[in-house]
Enzyme design. Structure first.
Site, mmCIF file in Angstrom:
data_model
loop_
_atom_site.group_PDB
_atom_site.id
_atom_site.type_symbol
_atom_site.label_atom_id
_atom_site.label_comp_id
_atom_site.label_asym_id
_atom_site.label_seq_id
_atom_site.Cartn_x
_atom_site.Cartn_y
_atom_site.Cartn_z
ATOM 1 N N LYS A 295 0.675 -1.335 0.128
ATOM 2 C CA LYS A 295 0.009 0.167 -0.012
ATOM 3 C C LYS A 295 0.753 1.260 0.037
ATOM 4 C CE LYS A 295 -4.046 1.853 2.464
ATOM 5 N NZ LYS A 295 -4.659 1.467 3.874
ATOM 6 N N SER B 17 -9.800 1.629 2.853
ATOM 7 C CA SER B 17 -8.860 2.374 1.991
ATOM 8 C C SER B 17 -7.880 1.561 1.399
ATOM 9 C CB SER B 17 -8.206 3.595 2.945
ATOM 10 O OG SER B 17 -7.183 2.656 3.777
ATOM 11 N N SER C 164 -10.044 -0.837 6.997
ATOM 12 C CA SER C 164 -9.405 -0.560 5.757
ATOM 13 C C SER C 164 -8.873 -1.620 5.185
ATOM 14 C CB SER C 164 -8.370 0.394 5.899
ATOM 15 O OG SER C 164 -9.223 1.877 5.666
#
Lengths: 489, 483
Positions: free
Chosen positions: A76, A151, A175
């Site tokens: 990420k 997210s 997330s």
């Protein structure tokens, strides 16, 4: 090759069936082919990845590879990676090349893994749909008119579409787990303090925790082995003895591997608010768990209905302060024109941050303001304690808590973008876990209308190994997690 | 109309003498080129986290013990949020609701009398960086520069109750605090470099009035002289304003060294809302009794205890004991000198330190720890006076010689110059016999009753022995021989 587990990949690498360079090349080609459709990656740097793969091959040739040596992993874009653009999904950091590695990046590097690319995400991890990214929304590989969740949506979409064997994510209110559910993956948020936050760009420091996103619990266990560990650079990191998170997966299965095991079903997770299709799949999974020998008990988490409200005070409060460093002075985006210091700040931040980030900075600034602090921030902290107490009581009656991960399957792009409250409610089952600092895992439990649904298992502190085992037992008798979205063969 | 009463409270920022910063491993040394002592944490790069330096905590514990305060078993670091270019994170890590040191007292000296100032608290925090503007020997082409070397330097902010009633008291407090933090080794006290800076909260009220007047805070007083001037000016200004029917607005003011005036920097209206909240990156600071005891065991003897011990062991006067314990360096020097000269000569050592040494240091504007004559050397001088080897006059010559680097010890200097007193009475007798034979007139004058002539003879004898004779012995011998 793209369907193999991490363990199988490791065996293939060790047996010279494939080299790390070939494996990395394979994924880079898949990214080149499919990423334009999905927008799962922000940065790919083939030269850098392949150099790392060559080093891994040399290590494998010497025969001293570890469980992840030579395996490409996507990260990420919230993790600072030396020499890599590290944007956190924001225009504010659209020019920021990190001079240092986050603890998570360094640990994967030490484990010999190949950094395959940096994945898209909601801006500063604020979002549940990956629509707030400065780099554009990520599409759900199961249906590209739907969101992948957020997210960590880029990581989830990448792994689901087989554009990476596995990925990392971060989970502040769901997330990792919510995108895992929406993309048919297994994703774990460890107990707070298990994975170092050093170098992970902070959203809400007391809630943020990094974790794995993969296709199975077994893969998650291997990733967590690499990620977890005490780090003196993070004061909230816990100094606990190292453990092998896959150890319980190795033990004999038998007819009823979960005999004597108690699964708590909180009434609050089985009421209104969850779509009937998802609920049906969760109920079916419960039946499977009974077949595995587990006993179910009713438990109650009476304060969880307050969790979204408490979360949207605490997380923005911390974020408003954490994001103050992005001021255009030392690095990151700076407005091209300003007349004085105040304009340098206000223009750089007005232009560098997106709408959702600004909304949360404003909320956070408000709740910390003189005269409002007690009514909002302190009150939210009290609720946080109540929520933790609820879980503590529930765990006196059961070993894990089970429920849906998300109230619905993937929703349409744009469907909730205009209504922040609806968007916030998609994390209704996941947020309480962050407030309490507990570990939880989401795993696939079936499909509704062609879209995957997720099951959430919540454990007591530091029971990651047990949670992985409980998820693994289900995956031994189910095949939901093996399903691949069409078009990504 | 009743007279005015001045009310002053002081906040002091003492930079702690740790090698590393309070939340990062960077060096805290002063004077490096800009930004070379700023690492990823100090620059507040994305993702970095603070880690508390335990050394800074121990400084706070030391201070708490020295002023008899409570060391909080649990204190909390909080974020003070505001934007400024030299504040890289956009917040300062400080302590707010729960400081590490609570209460405490400090005795200050006001001429002959003493006063006890009550402390409210002392808390740990990090310093900000420095903004460098065009002019200060720097060239930024119309911009400002930022130096983050100081960012993250540990500070102990020490806050008093509004106990002081004059600029003189405020200065006496600041001096006492300055001496104490240096005494316990937590701060170098260098005011030019900003290691010790005071803010004074000043208000006035009519004598007898119980409610406090509106205060104005004078920021960043970095010398005792400026503190005195700034408070004097501020008090005068406040009284004049009120007497003319005006009102005092709460404000932060700066002291202009050139004009000698205080000037408002910002008023209450544009006071910041710092939005304090507990820093989620740092756990609460827990200090158990064992930790406090470990620090206590390493503490130097405190000034009051040392003073009492000097009074008891060396029979010094109250005045001497106070003066000799006015700084750690002074006390250390004195005790090292006594260690050489012996406890029996403690009073003589005290006189030498307080009179001869201090005068010379003052004359050359040096501190006692820069004295060319070491404590051991001075002790050696006192010892040789006491055992009769040299006279006090010769001793001053030995002191000068040592001051100028002419020799390593008192004995070496005495031997080199042959300055031992002639206490051998045979040798002295023959000298005196020769003297009397050469000066019959003076002998006659003395015998005729002229006491002056006797003194002249003694002087001659001292001259002939080049000062090495013991004057006492000389006059005894002379008297014996003439009368």
């Amino acid at each position: 090759m793209i369907e193999r587990s991490l363990q199988a990949l490791q065996q293939a690498l060790a047996a010279k069936e494939i080299s790390s360079v070939e494996l990395t090349q394979l994924y880079l080609e898949r990214i080149a082919q499919h990423n334009p459709q999905l927008n799962a990656y922000i940065t790919v740097d083939p030269a850098s990845s392949l150099a790392r793969a060559r080093a891994a091959d040399a290590q494998l040739a010497r025969g001293d590879g570890g469980p992840l040596t030579g395996i490409p992993i996507a990260h990420k874009d919230i993790f600072c990676s030396r020499g890599w653009l590290t944007t956190c999904g924001s225009k504010m950091l659209s020019n920021f090349v990190s001079p240092y590695d986050a603890a998570v990046i360094a640990r994967f590097e030490t484990a010999g893994a190949v950094l395959l690319g940096k994945t898209n995400m909601d801006e500063f991890a604020m979002g549940s749909s990956n629509e707030t990214s400065f780099y554009g929304p990520v599409k759900n590989p199961w249906n590209d008119s739907c969101v992948p969740g957020g997210s960590s949506g880029g990581s989830a979409a990448a792994v689901a579409a087989r554009l990476a064997p596995a990925a990392t994510g971060t989970d502040t209110g769901g997330s990792i787990r919510q995108p895992a559910a929406l993309c048919n993956l297994t994703g774990m948020k460890p107990s707070y303090g298990v994975v170092s936050r050093y170098g992970m760009i902070a959203f809400a420091s007391s809630l943020d925790q990094a974790g794995p996103l993969a296709r199975s619990a077994a893969d998650c266990a291997l990733l967590l082995n690499a990620m977890a560990g005490f780090d003196e650079r993070d004061s909230t990191s816990l100094d606990r003895p190292a453990e092998d998170y896959s150890r319980e997966l190795q033990t004999g299965a038998g007819e009823k591997p979960l005999a004597g095991f108690k699964i708590g079903l909180p009434e609050e997770f089985f009421g209104d608010g969850c779509s009937p299709e998802v609920m049906q799949l969760v109920e079916a999974a419960i039946t499977e768990y009974r077949r595995l020998g587990a006993e179910t008990v009713a438990v109650s988490l009476p304060s969880t209905h307050l969790s979204v409200a408490a979360y949207y005070v605490i997380a923005p409060a911390e974020a408003s302060s954490n994001l103050a460093r992005f001021d255009g002075v030392r690095y990151g985006y700076r407005a091209p024109q300003y007349r004085d210091l105040n304009e340098l700040y206000s223009k750089s931040r007005a232009q560098g941050f997106g709408a959702e980030v600004k909304r949360r900075i404003l909320i956070g600034t408000y709740v910390l303001s003189h005269g409002y602090y007690d009514a909002y921030y302190l009150q939210a902290q009290r609720i946080r304690r109540l929520i933790a107490d609820d879980f503590a009581k529930a765990f006196e009656q059961c070993d894990v808590i089970l429920g849906p991960t998300s109230p619905s399957t993937a929703f349409k792009l744009g469907e909730k973008a205009a209504d922040p409250v609806q968007m916030y409610l998609s994390d209704i089952y996941t947020i309480a876990v962050n407030l309490a600092g507990l570990p939880a895992i989401s795993l696939p439990c079936g499909f509704a209308g062609g879209l995957p649904a997720g099951l959430q298992l919540i454990g007591n502190y530091f029971t990651e190994s047990r949670l992985l085992n409980v998820a693994h037992r289900y995956q031994q008798i189910s095949s939901w997690h093996l399903q691949r979205p069409g078009g990504f063969a | 109309m009743k007279a005015w009463e001045v009310v002053i409270g002081i906040e002091t920022h003492a930079q702690l003498s740790t090698q590393a910063k309070i939340f990062s491993g960077s060096s805290t040394a002063f004077g490096a080129a800009p930004n070379v002592q700023a690492n990823a944490v100090d620059l507040a790069l994305p993702g970095v986290l603070p880690v508390l330096n335990k050394g800074a905590v121990e400084c706070a514990i030391r201070f708490g013990l020295a002023v008899g305060a409570e060391i909080a078993p649990r204190s909390v670091f909080a974020r003070k949020n505001y934007f400024y270019p030299d504040l890289p994170k956009g917040y300062q890590i400080s302590q707010y609701e729960l400081p590490v040191v609570v209460g405490g007292k400090l005795t200050i000296q006001l001429g002959e009398s003493e006063k006890v100032v009550t402390l409210a608290r002392a808390h740990l925090e990090e310093d900000a960086g420095k903004s460098l503007h065009e002019g200060q020997g720097q060239h930024f082409h119309g911009r400002s520069g930022i130096d983050l070397n100081r960012a993250g330097t540990p500070l102990l902010e020490i806050v008093t109750e509004p106990d002081m009633r004059s600029a003189a008291e405020a200065v006496a407090y600041a001096r006492a605090l300055h001496a104490l933090v240096r005494w316990i080794g937590i701060c170098d006290g260098n005011m030019q470099e900003g290691s010790f800076r005071c803010d004074a909260n000043v208000s006035v009220r009519r004598v007898g009035q119980t409610q406090l007047g509106t205060r104005r805070e004078i920021k960043n007083l970095n010398s005792f002289r400026f503190m005195q001037q700034a408070i004097d000016y501020e008090v005068q200004w406040q009284i004049a304003t009120l007497e003319e029917g005006g009102t005092i607005e709460q404000a932060t003011v700066l002291f202009d060294v050139d004009s000698g005036e205080t000037r408002a920097m910002r008023s209450k209206e544009d006071a910041h809302d710092y939005r304090y909240f507990p820093d989620p990156d740092l756990l609460p600071l827990l200090i158990d009794r064992q930790w406090v005891e470990r620090v206590a065991a390493q503490m130097p003897e405190l000034p009051t205890a040392k003073r009492e011990r000097l009074l008891a062991e060396y029979a010094l006067s109250d005045y001497d004991a106070k003066l000799l314990t006015s700084s750690l360096e002074m006390a250390a020097y004195y005790e090292a000198a006594v260690a050489v000269a012996g406890a029996a000569n403690a009073k003589a050592c005290a006189n030498w330190v307080m009179v001869d040494l201090t005068a010379r240091l003052n004359k050359e504007d040096r501190e006692i720890d820069e004295s060319p004559v070491s404590a051991e050397q001075l002790g050696g001088i006192v010892l040789r006076i006491a055992d009769g080897t040299i006279s006090t006059n010769i001793a001053r010559k030995v002191f000068d010689a040592l001051w100028n680097g002419d020799g390593n010890s008192a004995d070496e200097v005495i031997n080199k110059h042959g300055w031992q007193q002639i206490s051998d009475s045979d040798a002295l007798e023959s000298t005196i016999d020769a003297l009397l034979a050469a000066n019959p007139t003076m002998v006659a004058e003395f015998r005729a009753g002229k006491e002056k002539a006797f003194n002249a003879l003694v002087g001659q004898a001292m001259k002939m022995t080049r000062g090495k004779a013991n004057p006492q012995q000389v006059s005894e011998l002379l008297r014996k021989k003439i009368t």
